[in-house]
Design an enzyme around this catalytic site. Structure first.
Site, PDB file in Angstrom:
ATOM      1  N   LYS A 111      20.018  -4.783  16.229  1.00  0.00           N
ATOM      2  CA  LYS A 111      19.431  -5.992  15.634  1.00  0.00           C
ATOM      3  C   LYS A 111      20.461  -7.096  15.454  1.00  0.00           C
ATOM      4  CE  LYS A 111      15.177  -4.371  13.790  1.00  0.00           C
ATOM      5  NZ  LYS A 111      14.180  -4.353  12.774  1.00  0.00           N
ATOM      6  N   LYS A 194      11.823   0.179  23.158  1.00  0.00           N
ATOM      7  CA  LYS A 194      10.670   0.581  22.341  1.00  0.00           C
ATOM      8  C   LYS A 194       9.747  -0.615  22.094  1.00  0.00           C
ATOM      9  CE  LYS A 194      11.882  -0.016  17.528  1.00  0.00           C
ATOM     10  NZ  LYS A 194      11.263   0.160  16.267  1.00  0.00           N
ATOM     11  N   LYS A 197       7.799  -5.311  17.139  1.00  0.00           N
ATOM     12  CA  LYS A 197       7.148  -6.530  16.643  1.00  0.00           C
ATOM     13  C   LYS A 197       7.894  -7.773  17.092  1.00  0.00           C
ATOM     14  CE  LYS A 197       6.205  -4.462  12.122  1.00  0.00           C
ATOM     15  NZ  LYS A 197       7.538  -4.016  11.645  1.00  0.00           N
TER      16      LYS A 197
HETATM   17  N1  AQP Z   1       7.604   1.799  19.230  1.00  0.00           N
HETATM   18  C1  AQP Z   1       7.375   2.618  18.216  1.00  0.00           C
HETATM   19  N2  AQP Z   1       6.875   3.855  18.424  1.00  0.00           N
HETATM   20  C2  AQP Z   1       6.618   4.709  17.393  1.00  0.00           C
HETATM   21  N3  AQP Z   1       6.834   4.365  16.105  1.00  0.00           N
HETATM   22  C3  AQP Z   1       7.319   3.139  15.847  1.00  0.00           C
HETATM   23  N4  AQP Z   1       7.627   2.496  14.710  1.00  0.00           N
HETATM   24  C4  AQP Z   1       8.081   1.250  14.992  1.00  0.00           C
HETATM   25  N5  AQP Z   1       8.083   1.057  16.310  1.00  0.00           N
HETATM   26  C5  AQP Z   1       7.618   2.212  16.869  1.00  0.00           C
HETATM   27  C6  AQP Z   1       7.476   3.081  13.380  1.00  0.00           C
HETATM   28  O1  AQP Z   1       6.673   2.216  12.605  1.00  0.00           O
HETATM   29  C7  AQP Z   1       7.099   2.306  11.249  1.00  0.00           C
HETATM   30  C8  AQP Z   1       7.279   0.922  10.705  1.00  0.00           C
HETATM   31  O2  AQP Z   1       8.331   0.263  11.381  1.00  0.00           O
HETATM   32  P1  AQP Z   1       9.004  -0.980  10.687  1.00  0.00           P
HETATM   33  O3  AQP Z   1       8.053  -2.064  10.583  1.00  0.00           O
HETATM   34  O4  AQP Z   1       9.568  -0.600   9.387  1.00  0.00           O
HETATM   35  O5  AQP Z   1      10.240  -1.354  11.519  1.00  0.00           O
HETATM   36  P2  AQP Z   1      10.715  -1.175  12.980  1.00  0.00           P
HETATM   37  O6  AQP Z   1      10.948   0.230  13.315  1.00  0.00           O
HETATM   38  O7  AQP Z   1      11.896  -2.033  13.082  1.00  0.00           O
HETATM   39  O8  AQP Z   1       9.478  -1.725  13.779  1.00  0.00           O
HETATM   40  P3  AQP Z   1       9.394  -2.733  14.933  1.00  0.00           P
HETATM   41  O9  AQP Z   1       7.982  -2.845  15.266  1.00  0.00           O
HETATM   42  O10 AQP Z   1      10.322  -2.380  16.021  1.00  0.00           O
HETATM   43  O11 AQP Z   1       9.832  -4.104  14.279  1.00  0.00           O
HETATM   44  P4  AQP Z   1      11.008  -5.071  14.621  1.00  0.00           P
HETATM   45  O12 AQP Z   1      10.699  -5.645  15.953  1.00  0.00           O
HETATM   46  O13 AQP Z   1      10.936  -6.093  13.519  1.00  0.00           O
HETATM   47  O14 AQP Z   1      12.263  -4.270  14.600  1.00  0.00           O
HETATM   48  C9  AQP Z   1       8.375   3.144  11.222  1.00  0.00           C
HETATM   49  O15 AQP Z   1       8.040   4.464  10.799  1.00  0.00           O
HETATM   50  C10 AQP Z   1       8.804   3.162  12.645  1.00  0.00           C
HETATM   51  O16 AQP Z   1       9.506   4.339  12.973  1.00  0.00           O
END
Ligand code: AQP
Length: 332
Positions: A111, A194, A197
């Protein structure tokens, strides 16, 4: 006693990965456990958030929980910043966690990217706040996607060091709950990244509020290869995009990847994608519609969050008190 804690960041664009990796499992676990689910808004501001959008996104996370089937009477749904125990315990954990541990966190490296010097201190300390989220409730199990495994190992290290340093058994060693056929959903545009968001491409993810047309367009454009669907799961090993779509289908249909291959082996992706689209529309249609209905009723969503925060405080406040006494603070 077993207690579940987990959270989702209110950073918009809630997607299929968040649902299959986390939220869907939240719903299933509430049958057997006491569950606490949070919109982790303090985590969200570790990178810039527009204040007005953040308010909407906190409600969106709550709406996603409710629309997916989390029962607000059975489980606790709240916003992290409304329970001060998270911030208080995070500071104490900042004094327990070692710099060397945090330096190893791959999510910070990803990040922060090349511009590390410009990343916020909060982004660096993110795992310490995450440990506080979980341990403020002495939670024993944390359902997450695979990407959060390293942070949970750090939570265990912090709990163990706190217990050792103070000669107590204050905190349990949490267990990750990573289950289902889609614990790491990949981007629809690039099977090596992966689904996320923050990906700049809308075509990389299916969001929970996408309608049938958007789902269909995104899956049509999803990257695949020219080979037909294989017979064996091992044959997907070198085909990340194919493996991702088969995994999504399996998770949505509550099947194993092997079952999906048994049904579709030999088919081209051009015929598999419409079947996947139909399944995704069937599963997400009602969730998206209910989310939109709830988002149009912020008064109700706010009342759920308020009630949840009150119930969360009842659990967390005595834990914070115990920790403060252990550390040597004067507790009035
Ligand atoms: N691609 C994924 N596959 C399976 N699980 C996922 N999670 C996130 N992406 C995937 C799971 O969703 C939960 C919430 O995630 P988060 O919002 O706390 O943060 P993150 O992991 O950083 O999610 P994003 O979507 O990738 O957001 P950004 O782009 O902001 O970094 C967690 O349990 C996570 O494991």
């Amino acid at each position: 006693m077993s207690r579940i804690f987990s959270g989702v960041q209110p950073t918009g664009n809630l997607h299929l990965g968040n649902y299959l990796g986390a939220i869907r499992n939240f719903v299933r676990l509430q049958e057997d456990y006491e569950c606490i689910y949070c919109a982790v808004d303090m985590h969200a501001i570790t990178v810039w958030q527009d204040p007005e959008e953040l308010r909407g996104n906190i409600r969106e996370v709550a709406a996603a929980y409710l629309a997916s089937g989390v029962d607000p009477k059975k489980s606790i749904i709240f916003a992290q910043s409304n329970v001060s125990a998270h911030a208080e315990l995070a500071w104490i954990f900042n004094c327990v966690a070692r710099l060397g541990w945090l330096n190893r966190m791959t999510q910070f490296k990803e990040k922060a990217g090349k511009n590390r010097e410009n990343a916020s201190l909060g982004l660096y300390a993110y795992p310490s706040l995450m440990a506080a989220d979980i341990l403020a409730y002495k939670a024993t199990h944390v359902p997450v996607g695979e990407d959060q495994k390293q942070h949970l190992e750090l939570t265990r290290d912090i709990a163990q060091k706190f217990n050792n340093d103070y000669g107590t058994e204050t905190f349990p060693l949490v267990e990750p709950l990573i289950f289902g056929e889609a614990t790491r959903v990949m981007s629809l545009r690039d099977g090596s990244k992966k689904m996320s968001k923050s990906d700049p491409s809308d075509y990389s993810r299916i969001t929970l509020t996408d309608g049938p047309d958007e789902i269909s367009k995104k899956l049509k454009k999803a990257r695949t290869d020219a080979e037909p669907i294989p017979e064996k799961v091992e044959d997907l090993a070198e085909r990340p995009e194919a493996s991702n779509l088969v995994g999504i289908y399996a998770a949505l249909a509550d099947m194993t990847k092997a079952d999906v291959l048994a049904e579709y082996a030999g088919s081209q992706f051009s015929s598999f994608k419409p079947a996947l689209t139909e399944l995704a529309v069937e599963k997400f249609g009602p969730i998206g519609a209910e989310m939109k209905r709830l988002m149009a009723d912020p008064g109700y969503v706010d009342s759920v969050l308020k009630d949840g925060a009150e119930r969360a405080r009842v659990i967390a406040d005595p834990v914070i008190r115990e920790v403060k006494e252990t550390v040597g603070f004067l507790v009035s």
